[in-house]
Design an enzyme around this catalytic site. Structure first.
Site, short mmCIF file in Angstrom:
data_model
loop_
_atom_site.label_atom_id
_atom_site.label_comp_id
_atom_site.label_asym_id
_atom_site.label_seq_id
_atom_site.Cartn_x
_atom_site.Cartn_y
_atom_site.Cartn_z
N ARG A 88 0.81 -1.21 0.00
CA ARG A 88 0.00 0.00 0.00
C ARG A 88 0.85 1.26 0.00
NH1 ARG A 88 -5.10 -2.25 2.06
NH2 ARG A 88 -6.67 -0.67 2.32
N ARG A 160 -18.88 -2.08 8.56
CA ARG A 160 -17.52 -1.94 9.08
C ARG A 160 -17.34 -0.52 9.57
NH1 ARG A 160 -13.31 -4.04 4.56
NH2 ARG A 160 -12.21 -2.19 5.23
P1 AMP Z 1 -8.83 -3.08 3.52
O1 AMP Z 1 -9.78 -4.12 3.96
O2 AMP Z 1 -7.79 -3.60 2.55
O3 AMP Z 1 -9.53 -1.85 2.98
O4 AMP Z 1 -8.00 -2.61 4.80
C1 AMP Z 1 -8.66 -2.07 5.94
C2 AMP Z 1 -7.65 -1.32 6.78
O5 AMP Z 1 -6.62 -2.20 7.22
C3 AMP Z 1 -6.90 -0.19 6.07
O6 AMP Z 1 -7.65 1.02 6.04
C4 AMP Z 1 -5.65 -0.10 6.92
O7 AMP Z 1 -5.91 0.56 8.14
C5 AMP Z 1 -5.36 -1.55 7.23
N1 AMP Z 1 -4.50 -2.17 6.19
C6 AMP Z 1 -4.82 -3.17 5.33
N2 AMP Z 1 -3.80 -3.47 4.54
C7 AMP Z 1 -2.78 -2.64 4.88
C8 AMP Z 1 -1.46 -2.44 4.41
N3 AMP Z 1 -0.95 -3.16 3.40
N4 AMP Z 1 -0.72 -1.48 5.02
C9 AMP Z 1 -1.19 -0.76 6.05
N5 AMP Z 1 -2.43 -0.89 6.53
C10 AMP Z 1 -3.23 -1.81 5.95
#
Ligand code: AMP
Length: 215
Positions: A88, A160
């Site tokens: 990310r 969520r």
């Molecule tokens: P997602 O389900 O991929 O939208 O991720 C939800 C949340 O998890 C994000 O908003 C971040 O807070 C955290 N997160 C997920 N993947 C990452 C990553 N690769 N690096 C940092 N934070 C992450």
């Protein structure tokens, strides 16, 4: 097959990744899903991560890089994997390429899925998930048969915390500032293919499969 699905939150990476799992028999690795399990189980990593996730910020790189390092070394990743939500930022992308290099491996392709901001807000704020089995719904695009109850297990649907409008907007800012530069990063390495995340789930899936199967 080692694939990265790149795109803003709400682009459909998770949906496409789970369809790819069925077709190509390689695991989906979603850092978001792994972190949500840790939050639910209140592990020490989960307690630390929650604070960042609740405000739409990125969890520190060392945490997510550690998660990926551990996960890709499991046997089921030998035939490959689909990364959904990682890397990310540039530091995570560099860490990934270093850890793969040490294993004499490399990412084959990066597929970037783009969607307009207004559409992303509608998709994310309308998302609902079953509290129990995790099945996904949407208040406009995928209603359950009985209002607010899961079709599969009948349990209550929830939103969520980070899908609430104010946090969604913050997540999109974080995406633009930290993740979007990866489009350029992978494009310069000739690894990137881009598609539009519109026109229906199956249409997007067909385009992704075509890219995967291109030599
Ligand atoms: P997602 O389900 O991929 O939208 O991720 C939800 C949340 O998890 C994000 O908003 C971040 O807070 C955290 N997160 C997920 N993947 C990452 C990553 N690769 N690096 C940092 N934070 C992450």
């Amino acid at each position: 097959m080692k694939l990265i699905l790149l795109g803003p939150p709400g682009a459909g990476k998770g949906t496409q990744a789970s369809m790819l799992v069925n077709k190509y028999n390689v695991p989906q690795i979603s850092t978001g899903d792994i972190l949500r399990v840790a939050v639910k189980e209140k592990t020490s990593m989960g307690i630390k991560a929650k604070e960042f996730m609740d405000r739409g910020a990125l969890v520190p790189d060392e945490v997510v890089v550690g998660i990926i390092e551990e996960r890709i070394s499991k046997e089921d990743c030998n035939p490959g994997f689909i990364l959904d939500g990682f890397p990310r930022n540039i530091a995570q992308a560099d860490a990934l390429s270093n850890m793969l290099e040490k294993r004499n491996e490399a990412i084959d392709k990066v597929i970037s899925i783009s969607v307009d901001d207004e559409e992303l807000v509608v998709r994310l704020t309308g998302r609902r998930t079953c509290k129990d089995c995790g099945k996904g719904y949407h208040v406009t695009f995928k209603l359950p048969k009985v209002s607010d109850a899961c079709d599969v297990c009948g349990n209550e649907l929830m939103q969520r915390d980070d899908d609430r409008e104010s946090t969604v907007k913050d997540r999109l800012v974080v995406y633009k500032e930290q993740t979007q530069p990866l489009i350029d990063y992978y494009s310069k390495k000739n690894m990137l293919k881009s598609i539009k995340g519109e026109g229906g789930i199956q249409h997007i899936f067909d385009q992704i499969c075509k890219i995967i199967e291109e030599v």
